[in-house]
Design an enzyme around this catalytic site. Structure first.
Site, PDB file in Angstrom:
ATOM      1  N   HIS A 214      -7.642   2.845   3.217  1.00 34.65           N
ATOM      2  CA  HIS A 214      -7.556   3.619   4.459  1.00 34.65           C
ATOM      3  C   HIS A 214      -8.939   3.780   5.111  1.00 34.65           C
ATOM      4  O   HIS A 214      -9.033   3.981   6.326  1.00 34.65           O
ATOM      5  CB  HIS A 214      -6.997   5.020   4.201  1.00 34.65           C
ATOM      6  CG  HIS A 214      -5.510   5.078   4.013  1.00 34.65           C
ATOM      7  ND1 HIS A 214      -4.871   4.558   2.916  1.00 34.65           N
ATOM      8  CD2 HIS A 214      -4.527   5.614   4.801  1.00 34.65           C
ATOM      9  CE1 HIS A 214      -3.557   4.776   3.022  1.00 34.65           C
ATOM     10  NE2 HIS A 214      -3.324   5.415   4.162  1.00 34.65           N
TER      11      HIS A 214
ATOM     12  N   GLU B  73      -2.969   9.242   7.789  1.00 35.52           N
ATOM     13  CA  GLU B  73      -1.511   9.016   7.877  1.00 35.52           C
ATOM     14  C   GLU B  73      -0.900   9.860   8.989  1.00 35.52           C
ATOM     15  O   GLU B  73       0.053   9.456   9.648  1.00 35.52           O
ATOM     16  CB  GLU B  73      -0.831   9.330   6.535  1.00 35.52           C
ATOM     17  CG  GLU B  73      -1.114   8.320   5.437  1.00 35.52           C
ATOM     18  CD  GLU B  73      -0.359   6.995   5.595  1.00 35.52           C
ATOM     19  OE1 GLU B  73       0.789   7.009   6.079  1.00 35.52           O
ATOM     20  OE2 GLU B  73      -0.945   5.941   5.245  1.00 35.52           O
TER      21      GLU B  73
ATOM     22  N   CYS C  36      -4.210  -1.345  -2.311  1.00 36.05           N
ATOM     23  CA  CYS C  36      -4.310   0.093  -2.545  1.00 36.05           C
ATOM     24  C   CYS C  36      -5.145   0.260  -3.802  1.00 36.05           C
ATOM     25  O   CYS C  36      -4.751  -0.196  -4.882  1.00 36.05           O
ATOM     26  CB  CYS C  36      -2.912   0.674  -2.742  1.00 36.05           C
ATOM     27  SG  CYS C  36      -2.910   2.421  -3.173  1.00 36.05           S
TER      28      CYS C  36
ATOM     29  N   ASP D 142       0.863  -1.197   0.000  1.00 34.59           N
ATOM     30  CA  ASP D 142       0.000   0.000   0.000  1.00 34.59           C
ATOM     31  C   ASP D 142       0.894   1.240   0.000  1.00 34.59           C
ATOM     32  O   ASP D 142       2.084   1.169   0.319  1.00 34.59           O
ATOM     33  CB  ASP D 142      -0.935   0.026   1.231  1.00 34.59           C
ATOM     34  CG  ASP D 142      -1.876   1.235   1.203  1.00 34.59           C
ATOM     35  OD1 ASP D 142      -2.398   1.567   0.124  1.00 34.59           O
ATOM     36  OD2 ASP D 142      -2.062   1.880   2.257  1.00 34.59           O
ATOM     37  N   SER D 143       0.281   2.366  -0.341  1.00 33.29           N
ATOM     38  CA  SER D 143       1.010   3.634  -0.292  1.00 33.29           C
ATOM     39  C   SER D 143       1.376   3.995   1.147  1.00 33.29           C
ATOM     40  O   SER D 143       2.214   4.863   1.362  1.00 33.29           O
ATOM     41  CB  SER D 143       0.140   4.743  -0.870  1.00 33.29           C
ATOM     42  OG  SER D 143      -1.026   4.877  -0.076  1.00 33.29           O
TER      43      SER D 143
ATOM     44  N   CYS E 245     -11.095   2.796  -0.886  1.00 37.14           N
ATOM     45  CA  CYS E 245      -9.729   3.142  -0.478  1.00 37.14           C
ATOM     46  C   CYS E 245      -9.476   2.338   0.788  1.00 37.14           C
ATOM     47  O   CYS E 245     -10.326   2.327   1.693  1.00 37.14           O
ATOM     48  CB  CYS E 245      -9.609   4.636  -0.199  1.00 37.14           C
ATOM     49  SG  CYS E 245      -8.047   5.095   0.605  1.00 37.14           S
TER      50      CYS E 245
HETATM   51  N1  DGL Z   1      -4.963   3.087   0.585  1.00 39.94           N
HETATM   52  C1  DGL Z   1      -4.850   3.759  -0.690  1.00 39.94           C
HETATM   53  C2  DGL Z   1      -6.038   3.392  -1.564  1.00 39.94           C
HETATM   54  O1  DGL Z   1      -6.648   2.354  -1.334  1.00 39.94           O
HETATM   55  C3  DGL Z   1      -4.625   5.230  -0.466  1.00 39.94           C
HETATM   56  C4  DGL Z   1      -4.005   5.897  -1.624  1.00 39.94           C
HETATM   57  C5  DGL Z   1      -3.288   7.195  -1.315  1.00 39.94           C
HETATM   58  O2  DGL Z   1      -2.140   7.106  -0.833  1.00 39.94           O
HETATM   59  O3  DGL Z   1      -3.832   8.262  -1.589  1.00 39.94           O
HETATM   60  O4  DGL Z   1      -6.381   4.075  -2.504  1.00 39.94           O
END
Ligand code: DGL
Length: 270
Positions: free
Chosen positions: A196, A162, A70, A7-8, A194
């Site tokens: 998150h 974050e 992600c 993931d990011s 997403c």
């Molecule tokens: N968890 C990522 C997603 O599912 C977040 C992406 C981001 O870093 O903006 O899109």
């Protein structure tokens, strides 16, 4: 015997947690690209390069199968990676398809032609890059007809999570749900597109109201992965130890991860 989860940043931990509960004996190598989060405000080329480099790191760690936990990477980079880069014998899977299969009442991997489904009004909450890609609508059109999708780009939510600023995250979620409801007053279903967002899932549910069915990815992705590994046991890979890797500051990332998952998580430098 390790599966990679990318993931990011911290959002993929929601998928890690569900997969770990479902497949406790499978070692998982998690990589969070916290140094470059958020991805959702980047352009597609940038997201592609960052995702490719993260996935290459997971292949180096002994994973033959990597889950892009992600949506932004799945939307902006997965198809290009699969077509032009993923080495022979390796596999990269995204998180869209399991969710859309659940929404359209399909068995995992059912590729039969699109058909009418129970839901006709769907709200999609996702990052600006995921919304701009229209990847969700494209994948949905392969499986369902007659579904109206209203997408809401939820700027700022990933950044707030974050940073650990859950008060800001909650306020932003409520304002994005209000904005969506102005465009589609009565969605039947809402997709948290997403990884998150499950960290603020209760806020989405509260703001949407009890009549809206909320689709959240972690348990759907875990069930789909269990099914996939049952059919492809060779994809368990070489690595034997679970580990958490980050491109960011391991101390800071570990402390947020421990807060979110309510268990001790120790990240190492990627
Ligand atoms: N968890 C990522 C997603 O599912 C977040 C992406 C981001 O870093 O903006 O899109």
């Amino acid at each position: 015997m390790a599966v990679g989860i990318f993931d990011s940043g911290l959002g993929g931990l929601t998928v890690w947690d569900a997969v770990h509960k479902r497949l406790p004996d499978v070692p998982l190598v998690y990589l969070g690209d916290n140094a470059h989060t958020p991805y959702g405000v980047r352009d597609a080329d940038d997201i592609y390069e960052l995702t490719r480099s993260g996935v290459a790191r997971l292949f180096d760690a002994g994973c033959d199968l990597v889950i892009l936990a992600c949506n932004t990477a799945s939307a902006a980079a997965l198809r290009r990676m699969q077509e032009a880069w993923v080495p022979q014998g390796k596999r990269v899977l995204g998180v869209f398809v399991p969710l859309i299969e659940a929404l359209t009442e399909r068995q995992w991997g059912d590729n039969s032609p699109p058909r009418e489904v129970a839901v006709s009004n769907v709200a999609l909450f996702a990052t600006p890059a995921t919304v701009a890609s229209r990847a969700f609508q494209r994948e949905l059109a392969f499986r369902a007809i007659g579904v109206d999708v209203e997408a809401q780009a939820c700027g700022g939510v990933v950044d707030a999570i974050e940073e650990g600023d859950m008060i800001l995250a909650e306020a932003l979620v409520r304002s994005h749900v209000d904005a969506l409801k102005r465009k589609m007053p009565h969605p039947q279903a809402a997709v948290l597109g997403c990884t998150h967002y499950p960290l603020v899932e209760e806020v989405f549910r509260d703001a949407l109201g009890p009549e809206v069915s909320v689709y959240s990815q972690p348990s759907l992705v875990a069930a789909s992965l269990a099914d996939y590994l049952g059919r492809h046991p060779d994809k368990l890979g070489q690595g034997e130890e679970g580990v958490f890797l980050t491109t960011g500051d391991p101390k800071r990332v570990s402390s947020r991860a421990t807060q979110f998952l309510r268990r001790e998580i120790a990240f190492q430098p990627a």
